[in-house]
Design an enzyme around this catalytic site. Sequence first.
Site, PDB file in Angstrom:
ATOM      1  N   TYR A   1     -56.837 -43.769 103.681  1.00 23.42           N
ATOM      2  CA  TYR A   1     -57.547 -45.064 104.317  1.00 23.42           C
ATOM      3  C   TYR A   1     -56.600 -45.928 103.246  1.00 23.42           C
ATOM      4  CZ  TYR A   1     -61.010 -42.123 105.671  1.00 23.42           C
ATOM      5  OH  TYR A   1     -61.862 -40.828 106.420  1.00 23.42           O
TER       6      TYR A   1
ATOM      7  N   TYR B   1     -70.426 -41.168 112.307  1.00 26.30           N
ATOM      8  CA  TYR B   1     -69.264 -40.790 111.455  1.00 26.30           C
ATOM      9  C   TYR B   1     -69.331 -39.455 111.724  1.00 26.30           C
ATOM     10  CZ  TYR B   1     -65.242 -39.930 108.401  1.00 26.30           C
ATOM     11  OH  TYR B   1     -63.747 -39.093 108.671  1.00 26.30           O
TER      12      TYR B   1
ATOM     13  N   LYS C   1     -69.119 -30.940 102.042  1.00 26.25           N
ATOM     14  CA  LYS C   1     -69.030 -31.280 101.232  1.00 26.25           C
ATOM     15  C   LYS C   1     -69.972 -31.564  99.651  1.00 26.25           C
ATOM     16  CE  LYS C   1     -68.098 -36.309 103.130  1.00 26.25           C
ATOM     17  NZ  LYS C   1     -67.933 -36.703 104.382  1.00 26.25           N
TER      18      LYS C   1
HETATM   19  C1  LIG Z   1     -67.520 -36.507 105.554  1.00 24.98           C
HETATM   20  C2  LIG Z   1     -67.822 -35.889 107.113  1.00 24.98           C
HETATM   21  C3  LIG Z   1     -67.059 -35.714 108.085  1.00 24.98           C
HETATM   22  C4  LIG Z   1     -65.971 -35.207 108.328  1.00 24.98           C
HETATM   23  O1  LIG Z   1     -65.869 -34.012 106.773  1.00 24.98           O
HETATM   24  P1  LIG Z   1     -64.278 -33.773 106.158  1.00 24.98           P
HETATM   25  O2  LIG Z   1     -64.870 -33.080 105.580  1.00 24.98           O
HETATM   26  O3  LIG Z   1     -63.752 -35.742 105.614  1.00 24.98           O
HETATM   27  O4  LIG Z   1     -62.878 -32.873 107.404  1.00 24.98           O
HETATM   28  C5  LIG Z   1     -67.869 -35.336 109.246  1.00 24.98           C
HETATM   29  N1  LIG Z   1     -68.708 -35.957 109.169  1.00 24.98           N
HETATM   30  C6  LIG Z   1     -69.932 -36.240 108.080  1.00 24.98           C
HETATM   31  C7  LIG Z   1     -71.697 -37.079 108.555  1.00 24.98           C
HETATM   32  C8  LIG Z   1     -69.576 -36.811 107.302  1.00 24.98           C
HETATM   33  O5  LIG Z   1     -69.702 -37.683 106.614  1.00 24.98           O
END
Ligand SMILES: *Cc1c(COP(=O)(O)O)cnc(C)c1O
Length: 430
Positions: free
Chosen positions: A28, A156, A279
């Site tokens: 990014y 997102y 995450k």
């Molecule tokens: C970070 C995130 C994703 C994507 O996860 P990645 O491991 O970066 O591909 C999807 N949904 C939400 C809500 C996120 O915060």
Amino acid sequence: MPVSPVNPLFPDMPDWQRKATDNLWPPYTQMRTTPIGLPVSEAEGVRIKLADGRTLIDGVSSWWSVCHGYRHPHIEQAVVNQLQKLPHIMLGGYQHEPAALLARRLADICPGELNHVFFTDSGSVAIEVAMKMAIQFWLNNGIKGRHKFMHFRGGYHGDTFATMAVCDPEEGMHSHFSGVLTPQILAELPINDELYERLDNQMATHADALAGLLIEPLVQGAGGMIFHSEDVLKKVADLCQKHDILLIADEIMTGLGRLGEMVACQRADVTPDIITFSKTLTGGTVPLAATIASRRIFEAFLDDDPAKALMHGPTFMGNPIGCAAALASLDLFEQEPRLDQVKAIETQLIKELESARELPAVKDVRVCGSIGVIETTGLGDVNLLKKRFVEEGVWIRPFGNIIYTIPPYIIGQKDLTQITSAMVKLSKEL
Ligand SMILES: *Cc1c(COP(=O)(O)O)cnc(C)c1O
């Protein structure tokens, strides 16, 4: 000369960095205008150590993942033990203890009959798998034409092609690809009666084409840390039920303690059809993600017909080190008072960010669990702002028009005060 400007906070780059300035492509980032990333050598607890020995307090948990702090000994030991025993084995044709026990434990954490766990390596792919499951669920039940997804403004769900199509279309991150992406159905969160009625109608109109609906429960993260109430989430879930649309809860950001519960949906007494985690799943140590399906979804794939199987299988699916790290991370929610720590963070954030509310450049201050947000009228020069935070000794990454923190759950009171003081102080400078 490097393609990126030398970082004014670290003009004297270490050799390894100087050697590879334009080999390493940052995320990014407009490389021409953004200073090259700060060189990090190690990290422990909530402290990130730069290559020259300076330390920063981590206010964002490395993209919201490192929930127990860096190098928690319990996770570190689990990773080392697993590395020395079975670092990897394909999940096709084999099973292993860490993956099986983790699947079992995730099923125990999730509400209702969310018992069936499919492992992947990243959040985006976990969402892609959820979308594949949802589409094929209908097909396996003999129902054709249900392959669209409803999603919300401000949402997102990832950076891959299927997930870009269910992100906020105007948020800017993926706008170049709009012509290439599968059109999906954008909706507004039903935050008032009018929008509730509109969503009800929109679902009725599209129900025959919809496989499912995607939502980040209670907090839309990357779209700008936008909160909605339990009541709104409950209404969305009820409407999905009414129109028989599969509810996919993306808890990659909100799950596993972030908002104070292991599963954010539980706050609204909502049980989705599919839920995703990533995450914080391994405590932010190694990549791992999980897509967890209800019994109803799972059973649609049980058949004598091989064509009804879920055709997905990442090479590193259920990686034993990842699963061992995740098991150790889940231990820590039981062995240490993690959820109480999140409550304490919430209380402290509410108290210490409040004074920013009166500032001229501040539009809103809001807190939910371990998320503290100052929404501003505009950040000005964001690179300058990021630099100012480092000068204050904290690692904060403002974006859009918000300054936010999501610290590791183990952060001490004093360290958190250093973060909130810097947030308030720099909001004054806007
Ligand atoms: C970070 C995130 C994703 C994507 O996860 P990645 O491991 O970066 O591909 C999807 N949904 C939400 C809500 C996120 O915060």
